[in-house]
Write a protein that holds these residues in place. Structure first.
Motif, PDB file in Angstrom:
ATOM      1  N   MET A  53      50.724  29.393 -10.524  1.00  0.00           N
ATOM      2  CA  MET A  53      50.590  29.260  -9.085  1.00  0.00           C
ATOM      3  C   MET A  53      51.843  28.571  -8.546  1.00  0.00           C
ATOM      4  O   MET A  53      52.319  27.609  -9.130  1.00  0.00           O
ATOM      5  CB  MET A  53      49.333  28.434  -8.777  1.00  0.00           C
ATOM      6  N   GLU A  54      52.355  29.049  -7.458  1.00  0.00           N
ATOM      7  CA  GLU A  54      53.558  28.466  -6.872  1.00  0.00           C
ATOM      8  C   GLU A  54      53.246  27.130  -6.196  1.00  0.00           C
ATOM      9  O   GLU A  54      52.121  26.873  -5.779  1.00  0.00           O
ATOM     10  CB  GLU A  54      54.209  29.430  -5.882  1.00  0.00           C
ATOM     11  N   ILE A  55      54.251  26.278  -6.075  1.00  0.00           N
ATOM     12  CA  ILE A  55      54.076  24.929  -5.549  1.00  0.00           C
ATOM     13  C   ILE A  55      53.534  24.924  -4.120  1.00  0.00           C
ATOM     14  O   ILE A  55      52.712  24.080  -3.762  1.00  0.00           O
ATOM     15  CB  ILE A  55      55.382  24.098  -5.684  1.00  0.00           C
ATOM     16  N   ARG A  56      53.957  25.866  -3.294  1.00  0.00           N
ATOM     17  CA  ARG A  56      53.465  25.908  -1.908  1.00  0.00           C
ATOM     18  C   ARG A  56      51.963  26.196  -1.880  1.00  0.00           C
ATOM     19  O   ARG A  56      51.225  25.618  -1.093  1.00  0.00           O
ATOM     20  CB  ARG A  56      54.223  26.961  -1.107  1.00  0.00           C
ATOM     21  N   ALA A  57      51.514  27.081  -2.761  1.00  0.00           N
ATOM     22  CA  ALA A  57      50.085  27.406  -2.840  1.00  0.00           C
ATOM     23  C   ALA A  57      49.289  26.216  -3.363  1.00  0.00           C
ATOM     24  O   ALA A  57      48.194  25.927  -2.865  1.00  0.00           O
ATOM     25  CB  ALA A  57      49.877  28.624  -3.735  1.00  0.00           C
ATOM     26  N   ILE A  58      49.824  25.528  -4.352  1.00  0.00           N
ATOM     27  CA  ILE A  58      49.157  24.335  -4.894  1.00  0.00           C
ATOM     28  C   ILE A  58      49.024  23.279  -3.801  1.00  0.00           C
ATOM     29  O   ILE A  58      47.953  22.702  -3.603  1.00  0.00           O
ATOM     30  CB  ILE A  58      49.936  23.773  -6.103  1.00  0.00           C
ATOM     31  N   PHE A  59      50.124  23.037  -3.077  1.00  0.00           N
ATOM     32  CA  PHE A  59      50.097  22.057  -2.000  1.00  0.00           C
ATOM     33  C   PHE A  59      49.066  22.444  -0.944  1.00  0.00           C
ATOM     34  O   PHE A  59      48.255  21.618  -0.509  1.00  0.00           O
ATOM     35  CB  PHE A  59      51.482  21.904  -1.355  1.00  0.00           C
ATOM     36  N   ALA A  60      49.081  23.693  -0.504  1.00  0.00           N
ATOM     37  CA  ALA A  60      48.169  24.156   0.545  1.00  0.00           C
ATOM     38  C   ALA A  60      46.710  23.963   0.129  1.00  0.00           C
ATOM     39  O   ALA A  60      45.890  23.469   0.905  1.00  0.00           O
ATOM     40  CB  ALA A  60      48.442  25.626   0.863  1.00  0.00           C
ATOM     41  N   GLU A  61      46.401  24.340  -1.094  1.00  0.00           N
ATOM     42  CA  GLU A  61      45.038  24.209  -1.605  1.00  0.00           C
ATOM     43  C   GLU A  61      44.628  22.737  -1.676  1.00  0.00           C
ATOM     44  O   GLU A  61      43.528  22.368  -1.258  1.00  0.00           O
ATOM     45  CB  GLU A  61      44.962  24.854  -2.986  1.00  0.00           C
ATOM     46  N   ASN A  62      45.509  21.901  -2.201  1.00  0.00           N
ATOM     47  CA  ASN A  62      45.195  20.478  -2.330  1.00  0.00           C
ATOM     48  C   ASN A  62      45.083  19.789  -0.974  1.00  0.00           C
ATOM     49  O   ASN A  62      44.218  18.929  -0.783  1.00  0.00           O
ATOM     50  CB  ASN A  62      46.221  19.764  -3.201  1.00  0.00           C
ATOM     51  N   LEU A  63      45.952  20.143  -0.035  1.00  0.00           N
ATOM     52  CA  LEU A  63      45.882  19.549   1.288  1.00  0.00           C
ATOM     53  C   LEU A  63      44.521  19.841   1.919  1.00  0.00           C
ATOM     54  O   LEU A  63      43.854  18.934   2.426  1.00  0.00           O
ATOM     55  CB  LEU A  63      47.005  20.092   2.185  1.00  0.00           C
ATOM     56  N   LYS A  64      44.102  21.082   1.852  1.00  0.00           N
ATOM     57  CA  LYS A  64      42.821  21.473   2.446  1.00  0.00           C
ATOM     58  C   LYS A  64      41.654  20.780   1.741  1.00  0.00           C
ATOM     59  O   LYS A  64      40.754  20.248   2.395  1.00  0.00           O
ATOM     60  CB  LYS A  64      42.658  22.992   2.380  1.00  0.00           C
ATOM     61  N   LYS A  65      41.670  20.757   0.419  1.00  0.00           N
ATOM     62  CA  LYS A  65      40.584  20.116  -0.339  1.00  0.00           C
ATOM     63  C   LYS A  65      40.501  18.623  -0.054  1.00  0.00           C
ATOM     64  O   LYS A  65      39.421  18.090   0.186  1.00  0.00           O
ATOM     65  CB  LYS A  65      40.770  20.336  -1.839  1.00  0.00           C
TER      66      LYS A  65
END
Length: 75
Positions: free
Chosen positions: A1-13
């Motif tokens: 998973m790319e870093i932007r996707a990881i960040f987006a998912e974690n921010l929302k969670k």
């Protein structure tokens, strides 16, 4: 998973675990709600300073927003 996707998912969670809406997070972090939405939809990437600001507003350490595959516990 790319870093932007990881960040987006974690921010929302983490935002949801903290019981914050996008608008509430934006208000605390003193940014626009639309920017929070763009971050969560992977349309934009934060600067390192913005990463720290968002983490502080949510009440987590900045690295937690970049850490892949973590589970979130509700407060």
């Amino acid at each position: 998973m790319e870093i932007r996707a990881i960040f987006a998912e974690n921010l929302k969670k983490h935002r949801k675990a903290a019981g914050l809406s996008q608008e509430e997070l934006a208000h605390i972090a003193e940014i626009e709600r639309g920017y929070v939405s763009q971050l969560e939809r992977r349309l934009n990437a934060p600067t390192i300073d913005m990463l720290a600001k968002l983490a502080n507003a949510i009440g987590v350490e900045p690295y937690e927003l970049l850490k892949p595959g973590q589970r979130i516990r509700k407060k």
